[in-house]
Write an enzyme that holds these catalytic residues in place. Structure first.
Site, PDB file in Angstrom:
ATOM      1  N   ASN A   9       0.867  -1.182   0.000  1.00  0.00           N
ATOM      2  CA  ASN A   9       0.000   0.000   0.000  1.00  0.00           C
ATOM      3  C   ASN A   9       0.902   1.230   0.000  1.00  0.00           C
ATOM      4  OD1 ASN A   9      -1.810   2.040   0.492  1.00  0.00           O
ATOM      5  ND2 ASN A   9      -2.250   1.429   2.610  1.00  0.00           N
ATOM      6  N   TRP A  10       0.993   1.866  -1.143  1.00  0.00           N
ATOM      7  CA  TRP A  10       1.903   3.014  -1.272  1.00  0.00           C
ATOM      8  C   TRP A  10       1.320   4.278  -0.658  1.00  0.00           C
ATOM      9  CZ3 TRP A  10       4.217   2.764  -6.936  1.00  0.00           C
ATOM     10  CH2 TRP A  10       4.831   1.513  -7.120  1.00  0.00           C
ATOM     11  N   LYS A  11       0.063   4.242  -0.291  1.00  0.00           N
ATOM     12  CA  LYS A  11      -0.633   5.412   0.268  1.00  0.00           C
ATOM     13  C   LYS A  11      -0.467   6.632  -0.653  1.00  0.00           C
ATOM     14  CE  LYS A  11       0.265   3.535   4.814  1.00  0.00           C
ATOM     15  NZ  LYS A  11       0.050   3.706   6.220  1.00  0.00           N
ATOM     16  N   HIS A  94      -9.536   0.983   4.889  1.00  0.00           N
ATOM     17  CA  HIS A  94      -8.251   1.202   5.569  1.00  0.00           C
ATOM     18  C   HIS A  94      -8.467   2.152   6.744  1.00  0.00           C
ATOM     19  CE1 HIS A  94      -4.137   2.497   6.338  1.00  0.00           C
ATOM     20  NE2 HIS A  94      -3.752   1.408   5.699  1.00  0.00           N
ATOM     21  N   GLU A  96      -6.907   4.600   7.774  1.00  0.00           N
ATOM     22  CA  GLU A  96      -6.732   6.025   7.463  1.00  0.00           C
ATOM     23  C   GLU A  96      -8.002   6.585   6.822  1.00  0.00           C
ATOM     24  OE1 GLU A  96      -3.017   5.556   5.388  1.00  0.00           O
ATOM     25  OE2 GLU A  96      -2.083   5.017   7.292  1.00  0.00           O
ATOM     26  N   GLU A 164      -5.229  -5.011  10.589  1.00  0.00           N
ATOM     27  CA  GLU A 164      -4.210  -4.003  10.833  1.00  0.00           C
ATOM     28  C   GLU A 164      -4.518  -3.266  12.134  1.00  0.00           C
ATOM     29  OE1 GLU A 164      -2.230  -2.796   6.893  1.00  0.00           O
ATOM     30  OE2 GLU A 164      -4.036  -1.605   7.085  1.00  0.00           O
ATOM     31  N   GLY A 170       2.492   2.248  10.744  1.00  0.00           N
ATOM     32  CA  GLY A 170       3.409   3.376  10.588  1.00  0.00           C
ATOM     33  C   GLY A 170       4.123   3.786  11.855  1.00  0.00           C
ATOM     34  N   SER A 210       3.554  -2.049  10.302  1.00  0.00           N
ATOM     35  CA  SER A 210       5.009  -2.019  10.507  1.00  0.00           C
ATOM     36  C   SER A 210       5.704  -3.321  10.102  1.00  0.00           C
ATOM     37  CB  SER A 210       5.341  -1.630  11.954  1.00  0.00           C
ATOM     38  OG  SER A 210       4.867  -0.318  12.220  1.00  0.00           O
ATOM     39  N   GLY A 232       4.879   1.395   4.590  1.00  0.00           N
ATOM     40  CA  GLY A 232       6.169   2.068   4.398  1.00  0.00           C
ATOM     41  C   GLY A 232       7.219   1.228   3.688  1.00  0.00           C
TER      42      GLY A 232
END
Ligand code: PEP
Length: 254
Positions: A9-11, A94, A96, A164, A170, A210, A232
């Site tokens: 997931n490159w966000k 997600h 976020e 998650e 993160g 992470s 990440g």
């Protein structure tokens, strides 16, 4: 036997140019990996270009979100039909999206149903906050997210689930492998309650939070964990390739 699944997931990272460089740097390593389903989830604007770059390989492509309507006056949104022409997977729910953009279980459920009707495979994300974890509410939260998020979806259809824990995303503070395995076992039980025992047995449930090349073996070695959703570390070509290779090697070993 559930095939291992590693998604990146490159966000909201990478311009189109940077995305092309990243895929160029990882493609030859990833192309030779046959034991793992690999999915890259770049920003929308790079999907078209990356689709061309990975055509003919077994590398899969996913989006990071979508709206649930096919078309219309929804400024700024992207529809299931638009995505279907570009990719197979879509990350939905997600944390976020839930925390920053206020997405509710009901909205995520609309999105999951719309993705499935369009023939997309959702990577459906769930997870508890630190406060919920500290208050021993993890089971309750995950049960609600699974029951509400997967409500009304037809049997026999593929959904990938990513567990998650929000406190692990993160932060560099990954969950412990055995703890994540236990929680994913509980999620599988909930999936059985909603979709039936066969679906629960075949559904891939990933850990996310992470994950790095240094800790992937702790997760992928667990019986209930079928792979990882990587944030990440998926932006570093060598590290993401290493995660994929280690996952393939562990799941392939007897
Ligand atoms: C994610 O955003 O899905 C994620 C797991 O991020 P990270 O790996 O950076 O914790």
């Amino acid at each position: 036997m559930r095939r291992p699944f590693i998604a990146g997931n490159w966000k909201m990272n990478t311009t189109v140019e940077e995305a092309v460089s990243l895929v160029s740097a990882m493609a030859s390593d990833l192309r030779s990996e046959t034991a793992v389903d690999i999915v890259l989830c770049p920003p929308f604007v790079s999907l078209y270009k990356i689709r061309e770059m990975i055509a003919g390989t077994s590398i899969g492509l996913g989006a990071q979100n979508m709206y649930f309507k096919d078309k219309g006056a929804f400024t700024g949104e992207v529809s299931p039909l638009m995505l279907k022409a570009l990719c197979r997977y879509v990350i939905l729910g997600h944390s976020e999206r839930r925390q920053i953009f206020g997405e509710t279980d009901a909205l995520v459920n609309e999105k999951v149903k719309a993705a499935l009707s369009a023939g997309l495979t959702p990577i459906f994300c769930i997870g508890e906050t630190l406060e919920e974890n500290d208050a021993a509410k993890t089971g309750e939260v995950l049960t609600r997210q699974v029951r509400e998020g997967l409500k009304g979806i037809p049997a026999g259809i593929e959904v990938v689930i990513a567990y998650e824990p929000i406190w692990a995303i993160g932060t560099g503070r990954a969950a412990a492998g055995p703890q994540a395995d236990k929680t994913i076992g509980l999620i599988r039980t909930e999936v059985a309650a909603v979709l039936g025992a066969d679906a629960a047995e075949s559904t891939r449930i990933l850990y996310g939070g992470s994950v790095t090349a240094a800790n992937i073996t702790e997760f992928i070695g667990q019986p209930q964990i079928d792979g990882a959703l990587v944030g990440g570390a998926s932006l570093k070509a060598a590290e993401f390739s290493s995660i994929v290779k280690q996952a393939g090697a562990i799941k392939a070993s007897p």
